[in-house]
Design a protein around this motif. Structure first.
Motif, PDB file in Angstrom:
ATOM      1  N   PHE A  99      29.568  31.096  59.729  1.00 20.05           N
ATOM      2  CA  PHE A  99      28.636  31.934  58.946  1.00 20.05           C
ATOM      3  C   PHE A  99      28.803  33.362  58.812  1.00 20.05           C
ATOM      4  O   PHE A  99      28.333  33.695  57.636  1.00 20.05           O
ATOM      5  N   ALA A 100      29.547  33.868  59.453  1.00 20.32           N
ATOM      6  CA  ALA A 100      29.495  35.471  59.230  1.00 20.32           C
ATOM      7  C   ALA A 100      31.113  35.585  59.240  1.00 20.32           C
ATOM      8  O   ALA A 100      31.488  36.769  59.446  1.00 20.32           O
ATOM      9  N   ASN A 101      32.413  34.871  59.414  1.00 20.95           N
ATOM     10  CA  ASN A 101      33.502  35.148  59.413  1.00 20.95           C
ATOM     11  C   ASN A 101      33.935  36.020  60.552  1.00 20.95           C
ATOM     12  O   ASN A 101      34.685  36.677  60.685  1.00 20.95           O
ATOM     13  N   VAL A 102      33.422  35.611  61.775  1.00 20.13           N
ATOM     14  CA  VAL A 102      33.542  36.307  63.194  1.00 20.13           C
ATOM     15  C   VAL A 102      33.783  35.381  64.194  1.00 20.13           C
ATOM     16  O   VAL A 102      32.842  34.881  64.527  1.00 20.13           O
ATOM     17  N   SER A 103      35.260  35.295  64.474  1.00 15.77           N
ATOM     18  CA  SER A 103      35.513  34.260  65.467  1.00 15.77           C
ATOM     19  C   SER A 103      36.054  35.252  66.807  1.00 15.77           C
ATOM     20  O   SER A 103      35.998  36.371  66.971  1.00 15.77           O
ATOM     21  N   THR A 104      36.404  34.654  67.954  1.00 11.61           N
ATOM     22  CA  THR A 104      37.177  35.172  69.062  1.00 11.61           C
ATOM     23  C   THR A 104      38.291  35.762  68.771  1.00 11.61           C
ATOM     24  O   THR A 104      38.914  36.568  69.456  1.00 11.61           O
ATOM     25  N   ALA A 135      25.674  45.174  68.670  1.00 13.32           N
ATOM     26  CA  ALA A 135      26.910  45.737  69.229  1.00 13.32           C
ATOM     27  C   ALA A 135      26.886  46.832  70.170  1.00 13.32           C
ATOM     28  O   ALA A 135      26.016  47.485  70.056  1.00 13.32           O
ATOM     29  N   PRO A 136      27.954  46.838  71.160  1.00 13.94           N
ATOM     30  CA  PRO A 136      27.882  48.064  72.005  1.00 13.94           C
ATOM     31  C   PRO A 136      28.052  49.281  71.273  1.00 13.94           C
ATOM     32  O   PRO A 136      28.809  49.424  70.473  1.00 13.94           O
ATOM     33  N   ARG A 137      27.492  50.227  71.619  1.00 14.97           N
ATOM     34  CA  ARG A 137      27.531  51.555  70.843  1.00 14.97           C
ATOM     35  C   ARG A 137      28.748  52.057  70.717  1.00 14.97           C
ATOM     36  O   ARG A 137      29.135  52.444  69.806  1.00 14.97           O
ATOM     37  N   PHE A 138      29.346  52.051  71.860  1.00 16.71           N
ATOM     38  CA  PHE A 138      31.053  52.873  71.968  1.00 16.71           C
ATOM     39  C   PHE A 138      31.838  52.029  71.264  1.00 16.71           C
ATOM     40  O   PHE A 138      32.920  52.242  70.981  1.00 16.71           O
ATOM     41  N   GLU A 139      31.556  50.622  70.680  1.00 11.60           N
ATOM     42  CA  GLU A 139      32.238  49.823  69.936  1.00 11.60           C
ATOM     43  C   GLU A 139      31.911  49.765  68.541  1.00 11.60           C
ATOM     44  O   GLU A 139      32.348  48.778  67.758  1.00 11.60           O
ATOM     45  N   ALA A 140      30.724  50.420  68.043  1.00 10.52           N
ATOM     46  CA  ALA A 140      29.794  50.126  66.860  1.00 10.52           C
ATOM     47  C   ALA A 140      30.934  50.470  65.904  1.00 10.52           C
ATOM     48  O   ALA A 140      30.803  49.517  64.634  1.00 10.52           O
ATOM     49  N   THR A 141      31.867  51.449  65.725  1.00  9.98           N
ATOM     50  CA  THR A 141      32.636  51.700  64.534  1.00  9.98           C
ATOM     51  C   THR A 141      33.496  50.672  64.565  1.00  9.98           C
ATOM     52  O   THR A 141      33.836  50.139  63.056  1.00  9.98           O
ATOM     53  N   ARG A 142      34.235  49.983  65.345  1.00  9.56           N
ATOM     54  CA  ARG A 142      35.166  48.798  65.314  1.00  9.56           C
ATOM     55  C   ARG A 142      34.274  47.614  64.871  1.00  9.56           C
ATOM     56  O   ARG A 142      34.870  47.043  63.925  1.00  9.56           O
ATOM     57  N   ALA A 143      33.075  47.571  65.184  1.00 10.62           N
ATOM     58  CA  ALA A 143      32.134  46.305  64.860  1.00 10.62           C
ATOM     59  C   ALA A 143      31.730  46.381  63.388  1.00 10.62           C
ATOM     60  O   ALA A 143      31.828  45.418  62.730  1.00 10.62           O
ATOM     61  N   LYS A 144      31.839  47.482  62.779  1.00  8.45           N
ATOM     62  CA  LYS A 144      31.522  47.767  61.222  1.00  8.45           C
ATOM     63  C   LYS A 144      32.544  47.689  60.545  1.00  8.45           C
ATOM     64  O   LYS A 144      32.584  47.303  59.101  1.00  8.45           O
ATOM     65  N   LEU A 145      33.813  47.489  61.021  1.00  3.61           N
ATOM     66  CA  LEU A 145      35.079  47.056  60.467  1.00  3.61           C
ATOM     67  C   LEU A 145      35.227  45.593  60.263  1.00  3.61           C
ATOM     68  O   LEU A 145      36.091  45.171  59.478  1.00  3.61           O
ATOM     69  N   PHE A 150      28.733  39.422  53.362  1.00  5.80           N
ATOM     70  CA  PHE A 150      26.950  39.292  52.966  1.00  5.80           C
ATOM     71  C   PHE A 150      26.580  40.060  51.622  1.00  5.80           C
ATOM     72  O   PHE A 150      27.480  40.670  50.918  1.00  5.80           O
ATOM     73  N   ALA A 151      25.630  39.453  51.159  1.00  2.91           N
ATOM     74  CA  ALA A 151      25.146  39.649  49.729  1.00  2.91           C
ATOM     75  C   ALA A 151      25.257  41.044  49.562  1.00  2.91           C
ATOM     76  O   ALA A 151      25.821  41.664  48.355  1.00  2.91           O
ATOM     77  N   GLN A 152      24.530  41.998  50.376  1.00  2.00           N
ATOM     78  CA  GLN A 152      24.470  43.388  50.240  1.00  2.00           C
ATOM     79  C   GLN A 152      24.946  43.939  51.633  1.00  2.00           C
ATOM     80  O   GLN A 152      24.075  44.211  52.464  1.00  2.00           O
ATOM     81  N   PRO A 153      26.245  44.143  51.614  1.00  2.00           N
ATOM     82  CA  PRO A 153      26.676  44.676  53.022  1.00  2.00           C
ATOM     83  C   PRO A 153      25.830  45.800  53.460  1.00  2.00           C
ATOM     84  O   PRO A 153      26.017  46.124  54.792  1.00  2.00           O
ATOM     85  N   ASN A 154      25.594  46.662  52.535  1.00  2.00           N
ATOM     86  CA  ASN A 154      24.878  47.767  53.207  1.00  2.00           C
ATOM     87  C   ASN A 154      23.505  47.599  53.897  1.00  2.00           C
ATOM     88  O   ASN A 154      22.842  48.207  54.443  1.00  2.00           O
ATOM     89  N   GLU A 155      23.063  46.327  53.579  1.00  2.00           N
ATOM     90  CA  GLU A 155      21.571  45.733  54.158  1.00  2.00           C
ATOM     91  C   GLU A 155      21.906  45.045  55.518  1.00  2.00           C
ATOM     92  O   GLU A 155      20.883  44.582  56.037  1.00  2.00           O
ATOM     93  N   ILE A 156      23.102  45.005  55.894  1.00  2.00           N
ATOM     94  CA  ILE A 156      23.384  44.353  57.259  1.00  2.00           C
ATOM     95  C   ILE A 156      22.589  45.303  58.464  1.00  2.00           C
ATOM     96  O   ILE A 156      22.809  46.533  58.434  1.00  2.00           O
ATOM     97  N   GLU A 157      21.633  44.837  59.209  1.00  2.00           N
ATOM     98  CA  GLU A 157      20.939  45.754  60.202  1.00  2.00           C
ATOM     99  C   GLU A 157      22.070  45.643  61.408  1.00  2.00           C
ATOM    100  O   GLU A 157      22.280  44.718  62.069  1.00  2.00           O
ATOM    101  N   TRP A 158      22.563  46.936  61.658  1.00  2.00           N
ATOM    102  CA  TRP A 158      23.400  47.459  62.950  1.00  2.00           C
ATOM    103  C   TRP A 158      22.618  47.970  64.077  1.00  2.00           C
ATOM    104  O   TRP A 158      21.756  48.767  63.979  1.00  2.00           O
ATOM    105  N   ILE A 159      22.519  47.094  64.995  1.00  2.00           N
ATOM    106  CA  ILE A 159      21.755  47.366  66.372  1.00  2.00           C
ATOM    107  C   ILE A 159      22.833  47.988  67.387  1.00  2.00           C
ATOM    108  O   ILE A 159      23.609  47.031  67.939  1.00  2.00           O
ATOM    109  N   GLU A 160      22.680  49.160  67.896  1.00  2.00           N
ATOM    110  CA  GLU A 160      23.593  49.675  68.669  1.00  2.00           C
ATOM    111  C   GLU A 160      23.258  50.000  70.159  1.00  2.00           C
ATOM    112  O   GLU A 160      22.153  50.430  70.107  1.00  2.00           O
ATOM    113  N   TRP A 161      23.602  49.161  71.119  1.00  2.00           N
ATOM    114  CA  TRP A 161      23.085  49.347  72.411  1.00  2.00           C
ATOM    115  C   TRP A 161      23.983  50.283  73.344  1.00  2.00           C
ATOM    116  O   TRP A 161      25.336  49.850  73.362  1.00  2.00           O
TER     117      TRP A 161
END
Length: 451
Positions: A99-104, A135-145, A150-161
Protein backbone atom coordinates in the motif's frame (compact mmCIF):
# COMPACT_ATOMS: atom_id res chain seq x y z
CA UNK A 1 86.46 2.43 -20.54
CA UNK A 2 86.65 -1.32 -21.26
CA UNK A 3 88.10 -1.99 -17.78
CA UNK A 4 85.23 -0.18 -16.03
CA UNK A 5 82.64 -2.14 -17.93
CA UNK A 6 84.40 -5.36 -17.10
CA UNK A 7 84.70 -4.48 -13.40
CA UNK A 8 80.97 -3.65 -13.07
CA UNK A 9 79.63 -6.62 -15.07
CA UNK A 10 81.68 -9.35 -13.47
CA UNK A 11 79.74 -9.63 -10.12
CA UNK A 12 76.34 -9.75 -11.92
CA UNK A 13 77.55 -12.43 -14.25
CA UNK A 14 78.53 -14.46 -11.22
CA UNK A 15 74.96 -14.43 -9.87
CA UNK A 16 73.20 -15.37 -13.13
CA UNK A 17 73.03 -19.14 -12.45
CA UNK A 18 71.40 -18.56 -9.04
CA UNK A 19 68.90 -16.04 -10.46
CA UNK A 20 67.99 -18.40 -13.27
CA UNK A 21 67.41 -21.28 -10.85
CA UNK A 22 65.28 -19.05 -8.56
CA UNK A 23 63.10 -17.84 -11.44
CA UNK A 24 62.59 -21.40 -12.68
CA UNK A 25 61.66 -22.59 -9.20
CA UNK A 26 59.10 -19.80 -8.76
CA UNK A 27 57.58 -20.59 -12.15
CA UNK A 28 57.30 -24.28 -11.28
CA UNK A 29 55.56 -23.46 -7.98
CA UNK A 30 53.16 -21.05 -9.73
CA UNK A 31 52.14 -23.54 -12.43
CA UNK A 32 51.79 -26.36 -9.89
CA UNK A 33 49.50 -24.31 -7.64
CA UNK A 34 47.47 -23.02 -10.60
CA UNK A 35 46.95 -26.55 -11.88
CA UNK A 36 45.97 -27.83 -8.43
CA UNK A 37 43.47 -25.02 -7.88
CA UNK A 38 41.90 -25.30 -11.33
CA UNK A 39 41.68 -29.08 -11.45
CA UNK A 40 40.78 -30.20 -7.95
CA UNK A 41 37.09 -31.24 -8.02
CA UNK A 42 36.44 -30.35 -4.40
CA UNK A 43 37.71 -26.77 -4.83
CA UNK A 44 36.18 -25.50 -8.09
CA UNK A 45 36.66 -22.01 -9.41
CA UNK A 46 33.76 -19.72 -8.58
CA UNK A 47 31.72 -19.78 -11.78
CA UNK A 48 30.14 -16.67 -13.22
CA UNK A 49 26.51 -16.68 -14.26
CA UNK A 50 26.31 -12.97 -15.10
CA UNK A 51 24.98 -13.81 -18.57
CA UNK A 52 21.68 -14.81 -16.91
CA UNK A 53 21.05 -11.15 -16.04
CA UNK A 54 20.49 -10.50 -19.73
CA UNK A 55 17.33 -12.62 -19.71
CA UNK A 56 14.81 -10.08 -18.44
CA UNK A 57 15.78 -8.25 -15.24
CA UNK A 58 17.04 -5.12 -16.99
CA UNK A 59 13.79 -4.69 -18.92
CA UNK A 60 11.42 -5.01 -15.95
CA UNK A 61 10.12 -1.89 -14.21
CA UNK A 62 9.16 -1.57 -10.53
CA UNK A 63 5.56 -0.91 -9.55
CA UNK A 64 4.73 2.66 -10.52
CA UNK A 65 3.14 5.49 -8.58
CA UNK A 66 -0.20 5.17 -10.37
CA UNK A 67 -0.60 1.57 -9.25
CA UNK A 68 0.14 2.51 -5.63
CA UNK A 69 -2.47 5.27 -5.81
CA UNK A 70 -5.01 2.79 -7.16
CA UNK A 71 -4.28 0.40 -4.28
CA UNK A 72 -4.67 3.17 -1.71
CA UNK A 73 -7.99 4.28 -3.18
CA UNK A 74 -9.31 0.70 -3.30
CA UNK A 75 -8.36 0.30 0.36
CA UNK A 76 -10.13 3.55 1.28
CA UNK A 77 -13.29 2.46 -0.56
CA UNK A 78 -13.16 -0.96 1.10
CA UNK A 79 -12.79 0.65 4.54
CA UNK A 80 -15.74 2.92 3.84
CA UNK A 81 -17.90 0.01 2.68
CA UNK A 82 -16.99 -2.07 5.71
CA UNK A 83 -17.71 0.46 8.41
CA UNK A 84 -18.32 3.87 6.99
CA UNK A 85 -15.01 5.26 8.23
CA UNK A 86 -12.92 2.37 9.54
CA UNK A 87 -9.16 2.90 9.76
CA UNK A 88 -6.33 0.61 8.65
CA UNK A 89 -2.97 0.45 10.43
CA UNK A 90 0.14 -1.38 9.30
CA UNK A 91 3.80 -1.43 10.21
CA UNK A 92 6.53 -1.77 7.56
CA UNK A 93 5.66 -5.20 6.20
CA UNK A 94 4.39 -6.98 3.10
CA UNK A 95 1.18 -4.94 3.33
CA UNK A 96 3.16 -1.80 4.14
CA UNK A 97 5.05 -2.43 0.89
CA UNK A 98 1.86 -3.14 -1.06
CA UNK A 99 0.00 0.00 0.00
CA UNK A 100 2.78 2.50 0.74
CA UNK A 101 6.08 1.09 -0.60
CA UNK A 102 7.50 0.62 2.90
CA UNK A 103 8.76 -2.80 3.95
CA UNK A 104 11.26 -3.93 6.56
CA UNK A 105 13.94 -3.37 3.93
CA UNK A 106 13.24 0.38 3.91
CA UNK A 107 12.56 0.55 7.66
CA UNK A 108 13.79 -2.11 10.08
CA UNK A 109 11.37 -2.95 12.89
CA UNK A 110 12.41 -2.04 16.44
CA UNK A 111 10.77 -1.33 19.77
CA UNK A 112 9.99 2.15 18.44
CA UNK A 113 7.05 1.70 16.05
CA UNK A 114 6.58 3.42 12.73
CA UNK A 115 2.91 3.15 11.74
CA UNK A 116 1.16 3.78 8.43
CA UNK A 117 -2.46 4.81 8.99
CA UNK A 118 -4.99 5.00 6.15
CA UNK A 119 -8.53 6.29 6.64
CA UNK A 120 -11.24 7.09 4.06
CA UNK A 121 -12.42 10.64 3.52
CA UNK A 122 -15.36 11.84 1.46
CA UNK A 123 -14.71 14.73 -0.94
CA UNK A 124 -17.24 15.90 -3.54
CA UNK A 125 -19.11 12.63 -3.25
CA UNK A 126 -15.99 10.51 -3.85
CA UNK A 127 -13.94 8.41 -1.43
CA UNK A 128 -10.23 9.23 -1.16
CA UNK A 129 -7.52 7.89 1.15
CA UNK A 130 -6.03 9.94 3.94
CA UNK A 131 -2.50 8.85 4.87
CA UNK A 132 -0.85 9.49 8.23
CA UNK A 133 2.61 8.32 9.23
CA UNK A 134 3.55 7.99 12.90
CA UNK A 135 7.33 8.11 13.43
CA UNK A 136 9.76 8.60 16.33
CA UNK A 137 10.65 12.29 16.50
CA UNK A 138 14.41 11.70 16.40
CA UNK A 139 13.88 9.62 13.23
CA UNK A 140 11.40 12.00 11.61
CA UNK A 141 13.80 13.35 8.99
CA UNK A 142 14.79 9.84 7.92
CA UNK A 143 11.12 8.78 7.86
CA UNK A 144 10.26 11.67 5.55
CA UNK A 145 12.84 10.36 3.08
CA UNK A 146 10.90 7.11 2.66
CA UNK A 147 9.68 6.71 -0.95
CA UNK A 148 5.99 6.74 -0.06
CA UNK A 149 3.86 7.36 -3.16
CA UNK A 150 0.78 9.49 -2.53
CA UNK A 151 -1.45 11.62 -4.73
CA UNK A 152 -0.32 14.79 -2.94
CA UNK A 153 2.88 14.01 -0.99
CA UNK A 154 2.64 17.32 0.84
CA UNK A 155 -0.72 16.17 2.23
CA UNK A 156 0.74 13.19 4.11
CA UNK A 157 0.16 13.82 7.80
CA UNK A 158 3.36 13.30 9.78
CA UNK A 159 2.93 12.52 13.49
CA UNK A 160 6.17 12.78 15.44
CA UNK A 161 6.33 11.28 18.90
CA UNK A 162 9.02 12.10 21.45
CA UNK A 163 10.55 9.33 23.54
CA UNK A 164 8.71 10.36 26.71
CA UNK A 165 5.29 10.19 25.03
CA UNK A 166 3.01 7.30 24.08
CA UNK A 167 3.00 6.88 20.28
CA UNK A 168 -0.46 5.30 20.48
CA UNK A 169 -1.99 8.27 22.30
CA UNK A 170 -0.60 10.52 19.58
CA UNK A 171 -1.95 8.20 16.87
CA UNK A 172 -5.50 8.71 18.14
CA UNK A 173 -5.76 12.09 16.42
CA UNK A 174 -5.16 10.46 13.04
CA UNK A 175 -7.87 7.87 13.59
CA UNK A 176 -10.72 10.35 13.55
CA UNK A 177 -14.10 8.82 14.40
CA UNK A 178 -12.54 5.52 15.49
CA UNK A 179 -11.65 6.95 18.90
CA UNK A 180 -15.34 7.12 19.75
CA UNK A 181 -16.33 3.50 19.30
CA UNK A 182 -15.33 2.78 15.74
CA UNK A 183 -13.17 0.01 14.29
CA UNK A 184 -9.44 0.02 13.69
CA UNK A 185 -8.26 -2.76 11.41
CA UNK A 186 -4.64 -3.80 11.83
CA UNK A 187 -2.47 -5.77 9.44
CA UNK A 188 -2.36 -9.37 10.71
CA UNK A 189 1.45 -9.18 10.81
CA UNK A 190 1.41 -6.25 13.25
CA UNK A 191 3.27 -7.03 16.47
CA UNK A 192 1.12 -7.64 19.54
CA UNK A 193 2.56 -4.82 21.65
CA UNK A 194 1.48 -2.36 18.94
CA UNK A 195 -2.05 -3.80 18.85
CA UNK A 196 -2.18 -3.70 22.66
CA UNK A 197 -0.96 -0.11 22.73
CA UNK A 198 -3.60 0.98 20.22
CA UNK A 199 -6.38 -0.76 22.12
CA UNK A 200 -5.39 0.89 25.42
CA UNK A 201 -5.29 4.29 23.73
CA UNK A 202 -8.72 3.63 22.18
CA UNK A 203 -10.76 1.98 24.95
CA UNK A 204 -14.05 2.75 23.17
CA UNK A 205 -12.94 1.35 19.82
CA UNK A 206 -12.38 -2.16 18.49
CA UNK A 207 -8.85 -2.96 17.34
CA UNK A 208 -9.08 -6.13 15.25
CA UNK A 209 -7.24 -7.98 12.49
CA UNK A 210 -8.04 -6.84 8.97
CA UNK A 211 -10.89 -8.89 7.45
CA UNK A 212 -10.80 -10.95 4.28
CA UNK A 213 -12.10 -8.03 2.19
CA UNK A 214 -8.84 -6.17 2.84
CA UNK A 215 -6.64 -9.26 2.49
CA UNK A 216 -8.13 -9.96 -0.93
CA UNK A 217 -6.93 -6.61 -2.27
CA UNK A 218 -3.43 -8.10 -2.43
CA UNK A 219 -4.35 -11.58 -3.68
CA UNK A 220 -5.22 -10.81 -7.29
CA UNK A 221 -2.14 -9.63 -9.15
CA UNK A 222 -2.01 -6.79 -11.66
CA UNK A 223 -0.34 -6.94 -15.06
CA UNK A 224 2.68 -5.09 -13.66
CA UNK A 225 3.02 -7.52 -10.77
CA UNK A 226 2.75 -10.52 -13.07
CA UNK A 227 5.49 -9.21 -15.35
CA UNK A 228 7.87 -8.93 -12.40
CA UNK A 229 6.88 -12.38 -11.15
CA UNK A 230 7.36 -13.98 -14.58
CA UNK A 231 10.87 -12.55 -14.79
CA UNK A 232 11.73 -13.68 -11.25
CA UNK A 233 10.50 -17.23 -11.85
CA UNK A 234 12.04 -17.59 -15.29
CA UNK A 235 15.39 -16.38 -13.98
CA UNK A 236 15.21 -18.78 -11.04
CA UNK A 237 14.50 -21.74 -13.29
CA UNK A 238 17.29 -20.79 -15.71
CA UNK A 239 19.68 -20.60 -12.73
CA UNK A 240 18.71 -24.12 -11.63
CA UNK A 241 19.26 -25.43 -15.16
CA UNK A 242 22.69 -23.84 -15.42
CA UNK A 243 23.81 -25.27 -12.07
CA UNK A 244 22.40 -28.68 -13.06
CA UNK A 245 24.89 -28.72 -15.95
CA UNK A 246 27.76 -28.25 -13.49
CA UNK A 247 26.82 -30.91 -10.94
CA UNK A 248 29.00 -33.99 -10.63
CA UNK A 249 29.00 -37.22 -8.66
CA UNK A 250 30.88 -36.61 -5.42
CA UNK A 251 29.88 -32.94 -5.15
CA UNK A 252 28.77 -31.79 -1.69
CA UNK A 253 25.41 -30.21 -0.87
CA UNK A 254 27.17 -27.09 0.43
CA UNK A 255 29.10 -26.68 -2.84
CA UNK A 256 25.94 -26.97 -4.92
CA UNK A 257 24.08 -24.64 -2.56
CA UNK A 258 26.81 -22.01 -2.86
CA UNK A 259 26.84 -22.35 -6.64
CA UNK A 260 23.09 -21.87 -7.01
CA UNK A 261 23.17 -18.86 -4.66
CA UNK A 262 25.87 -17.38 -6.90
CA UNK A 263 23.77 -18.04 -9.99
CA UNK A 264 20.69 -16.37 -8.51
CA UNK A 265 22.70 -13.32 -7.44
CA UNK A 266 24.48 -13.03 -10.79
CA UNK A 267 21.10 -13.31 -12.52
CA UNK A 268 19.89 -10.21 -10.70
CA UNK A 269 17.79 -11.65 -7.87
CA UNK A 270 18.30 -10.52 -4.28
CA UNK A 271 18.17 -12.69 -1.15
CA UNK A 272 18.33 -15.75 -3.37
CA UNK A 273 19.03 -19.23 -2.11
CA UNK A 274 18.06 -22.86 -2.37
CA UNK A 275 17.22 -25.68 -0.06
CA UNK A 276 19.70 -28.20 -1.49
CA UNK A 277 19.28 -31.87 -0.57
CA UNK A 278 20.90 -35.00 -2.00
CA UNK A 279 19.57 -38.54 -1.86
CA UNK A 280 17.44 -39.50 1.14
CA UNK A 281 18.07 -36.09 2.74
CA UNK A 282 15.28 -34.90 0.42
CA UNK A 283 12.84 -37.26 2.18
CA UNK A 284 12.44 -34.48 4.78
CA UNK A 285 10.55 -31.77 2.84
CA UNK A 286 12.32 -28.93 4.67
CA UNK A 287 15.40 -30.89 5.70
CA UNK A 288 18.57 -28.96 6.43
CA UNK A 289 20.79 -31.59 4.84
CA UNK A 290 23.99 -33.07 6.21
CA UNK A 291 26.44 -31.84 3.54
CA UNK A 292 26.51 -35.31 2.08
CA UNK A 293 28.11 -35.97 -1.26
CA UNK A 294 26.03 -36.70 -4.35
CA UNK A 295 26.05 -40.43 -4.98
CA UNK A 296 25.53 -42.13 -8.31
CA UNK A 297 22.10 -43.42 -7.23
CA UNK A 298 20.98 -40.07 -5.76
CA UNK A 299 18.53 -37.45 -6.93
CA UNK A 300 19.46 -33.83 -6.14
CA UNK A 301 16.61 -31.58 -4.98
CA UNK A 302 16.77 -27.78 -5.33
CA UNK A 303 13.98 -25.65 -3.82
CA UNK A 304 14.91 -22.11 -4.85
CA UNK A 305 13.69 -18.59 -4.23
CA UNK A 306 14.80 -15.06 -5.03
CA UNK A 307 13.44 -11.52 -4.84
CA UNK A 308 12.92 -9.17 -7.75
CA UNK A 309 11.59 -5.67 -7.07
CA UNK A 310 9.79 -6.89 -3.95
CA UNK A 311 8.29 -10.08 -5.44
CA UNK A 312 9.32 -13.64 -4.63
CA UNK A 313 10.01 -16.64 -6.83
CA UNK A 314 9.63 -20.29 -5.81
CA UNK A 315 10.77 -23.15 -8.06
CA UNK A 316 11.70 -26.72 -7.15
CA UNK A 317 13.43 -29.33 -9.26
CA UNK A 318 14.48 -32.87 -8.43
CA UNK A 319 17.22 -33.81 -10.89
CA UNK A 320 19.56 -36.62 -11.94
CA UNK A 321 22.83 -36.50 -13.88
CA UNK A 322 23.64 -38.21 -17.20
CA UNK A 323 25.98 -40.59 -15.37
CA UNK A 324 23.54 -41.24 -12.50
CA UNK A 325 22.18 -44.73 -11.92
CA UNK A 326 18.86 -43.89 -10.28
CA UNK A 327 16.90 -46.95 -9.06
CA UNK A 328 13.94 -47.67 -11.32
CA UNK A 329 11.56 -47.38 -8.36
CA UNK A 330 12.77 -43.86 -7.65
CA UNK A 331 12.37 -42.86 -11.29
CA UNK A 332 8.83 -44.26 -11.16
CA UNK A 333 8.08 -42.00 -8.18
CA UNK A 334 9.50 -38.98 -10.06
CA UNK A 335 7.18 -39.70 -12.98
CA UNK A 336 4.15 -40.04 -10.70
CA UNK A 337 4.92 -36.71 -9.03
CA UNK A 338 5.26 -35.10 -12.45
CA UNK A 339 1.90 -36.53 -13.56
CA UNK A 340 0.20 -35.35 -10.34
CA UNK A 341 1.55 -31.84 -10.92
CA UNK A 342 0.29 -31.71 -14.51
CA UNK A 343 -3.17 -32.95 -13.51
CA UNK A 344 -3.42 -30.35 -10.76
CA UNK A 345 -2.40 -27.61 -13.20
CA UNK A 346 -5.15 -28.62 -15.61
CA UNK A 347 -7.71 -28.59 -12.76
CA UNK A 348 -6.85 -25.06 -11.62
CA UNK A 349 -9.40 -22.74 -13.22
CA UNK A 350 -11.28 -19.62 -12.15
CA UNK A 351 -14.40 -20.62 -10.24
CA UNK A 352 -12.88 -23.86 -8.90
CA UNK A 353 -12.44 -24.40 -5.16
CA UNK A 354 -8.78 -24.47 -4.14
CA UNK A 355 -9.43 -27.67 -2.16
CA UNK A 356 -10.43 -29.50 -5.36
CA UNK A 357 -7.07 -28.80 -7.02
CA UNK A 358 -5.28 -30.23 -3.98
CA UNK A 359 -7.56 -33.29 -4.12
CA UNK A 360 -6.80 -33.92 -7.81
CA UNK A 361 -3.07 -34.30 -7.12
CA UNK A 362 -3.63 -36.28 -3.93
CA UNK A 363 -6.08 -38.71 -5.53
CA UNK A 364 -3.72 -39.44 -8.39
CA UNK A 365 -0.85 -40.31 -6.04
CA UNK A 366 -3.25 -42.45 -4.01
CA UNK A 367 -3.68 -44.80 -7.01
CA UNK A 368 -0.06 -45.86 -6.55
CA UNK A 369 0.00 -45.93 -2.77
CA UNK A 370 1.95 -42.67 -2.46
CA UNK A 371 -0.75 -40.44 -1.00
CA UNK A 372 0.44 -41.11 2.57
CA UNK A 373 3.90 -39.84 1.58
CA UNK A 374 2.48 -36.57 0.25
CA UNK A 375 2.50 -34.85 3.63
CA UNK A 376 1.90 -31.16 2.89
CA UNK A 377 -0.62 -29.01 1.01
CA UNK A 378 -0.36 -28.82 -2.76
CA UNK A 379 0.40 -25.13 -2.94
CA UNK A 380 0.35 -21.60 -1.59
CA UNK A 381 -0.29 -18.15 -2.91
CA UNK A 382 2.81 -16.18 -3.86
CA UNK A 383 3.69 -12.56 -4.53
CA UNK A 384 5.27 -10.05 -2.18
CA UNK A 385 5.57 -12.92 0.27
CA UNK A 386 6.78 -16.40 -0.63
CA UNK A 387 3.76 -17.89 1.13
CA UNK A 388 0.53 -15.90 1.16
CA UNK A 389 -3.19 -16.54 0.82
CA UNK A 390 -5.07 -18.18 -0.74
CA UNK A 391 -3.79 -21.78 -0.47
CA UNK A 392 -4.34 -24.96 -2.50
CA UNK A 393 -5.19 -27.14 0.48
CA UNK A 394 -7.86 -29.57 1.57
CA UNK A 395 -10.65 -28.09 3.65
CA UNK A 396 -10.29 -24.61 2.13
CA UNK A 397 -13.42 -22.85 0.94
CA UNK A 398 -11.52 -20.31 -1.16
CA UNK A 399 -12.48 -19.99 -4.81
CA UNK A 400 -9.87 -19.46 -7.52
CA UNK A 401 -10.20 -16.09 -9.29
CA UNK A 402 -8.48 -14.37 -12.19
CA UNK A 403 -5.22 -12.79 -11.06
CA UNK A 404 -4.60 -15.37 -8.35
CA UNK A 405 -1.09 -16.85 -8.24
CA UNK A 406 -0.19 -20.23 -6.73
CA UNK A 407 2.61 -22.71 -6.34
CA UNK A 408 1.87 -26.26 -7.52
CA UNK A 409 4.25 -28.58 -5.68
CA UNK A 410 3.28 -32.20 -5.12
CA UNK A 411 5.88 -34.41 -3.47
CA UNK A 412 6.56 -37.93 -2.25
CA UNK A 413 8.80 -38.34 0.79
CA UNK A 414 9.80 -41.83 1.95
CA UNK A 415 12.13 -41.34 4.90
CA UNK A 416 15.42 -43.17 4.67
CA UNK A 417 14.95 -43.79 0.93
CA UNK A 418 13.96 -40.98 -1.39
CA UNK A 419 12.32 -37.57 -1.65
CA UNK A 420 10.90 -36.05 -4.84
CA UNK A 421 9.24 -32.65 -5.25
CA UNK A 422 8.45 -30.61 -8.36
CA UNK A 423 7.24 -27.04 -8.01
CA UNK A 424 6.09 -24.51 -10.57
CA UNK A 425 4.04 -21.39 -9.95
CA UNK A 426 1.18 -20.23 -12.13
CA UNK A 427 -1.35 -17.42 -12.44
CA UNK A 428 -4.99 -17.40 -13.57
CA UNK A 429 -5.37 -15.38 -16.77
CA UNK A 430 -8.36 -13.34 -17.93
CA UNK A 431 -9.89 -16.41 -19.55
CA UNK A 432 -9.76 -18.26 -16.26
CA UNK A 433 -6.96 -20.65 -17.26
CA UNK A 434 -3.80 -21.51 -15.34
CA UNK A 435 -0.64 -20.18 -17.02
CA UNK A 436 2.86 -21.04 -15.81
CA UNK A 437 5.00 -18.14 -14.66
CA UNK A 438 7.90 -20.01 -16.30
CA UNK A 439 6.09 -20.59 -19.60
CA UNK A 440 8.51 -18.23 -21.36
CA UNK A 441 11.45 -20.58 -20.68
CA UNK A 442 9.74 -23.91 -21.25
CA UNK A 443 7.82 -24.39 -18.03
CA UNK A 444 7.71 -27.66 -16.14
CA UNK A 445 10.43 -30.30 -15.95
CA UNK A 446 10.36 -32.79 -18.82
CA UNK A 447 12.39 -35.44 -17.01
CA UNK A 448 14.87 -35.76 -14.16
CA UNK A 449 17.59 -35.05 -16.75
CA UNK A 450 15.74 -32.09 -18.30
CA UNK A 451 14.62 -29.69 -15.55
Amino acid sequence: MDEKVSTISTPIAGYRPQLTRLVCLLLLVYFALSSLWAGHPSEPRRPSFSYLADHCTSSISPIGTEEFLTRQKELAITLHNLNGSAAYVTEPSANGLFFANVSTVEWRLSERPLLLIITPKLEDGEIHPKLSVLAPRFEATRAKLLPIPFAQPNEIEWIEWPEEASPYELAVAALGEQKDGGIVFVDSATRYFVVDGLQKALPQAKVVAAPVEIKQLRERKSKGELEIMKCAHETTLLSIREVHKRLYIGMRESEAREMIATALADAGLSNGGCLTLFGDNAALPHGSGSDRTLGQSDFALFDCTGNLLGYQSDVTRTVALPDSKIPSGHLFIWERVQAAQLRAHDAARAGTATAIVDEVARSYLQRYGYEKYFTHRLGHGIGIEGHESPYLVGGSKDIIKTGHTFSNEPGVYIEGKVGVRLEDCFYIDEKGNAVLLTEGVGGTAKSALKP
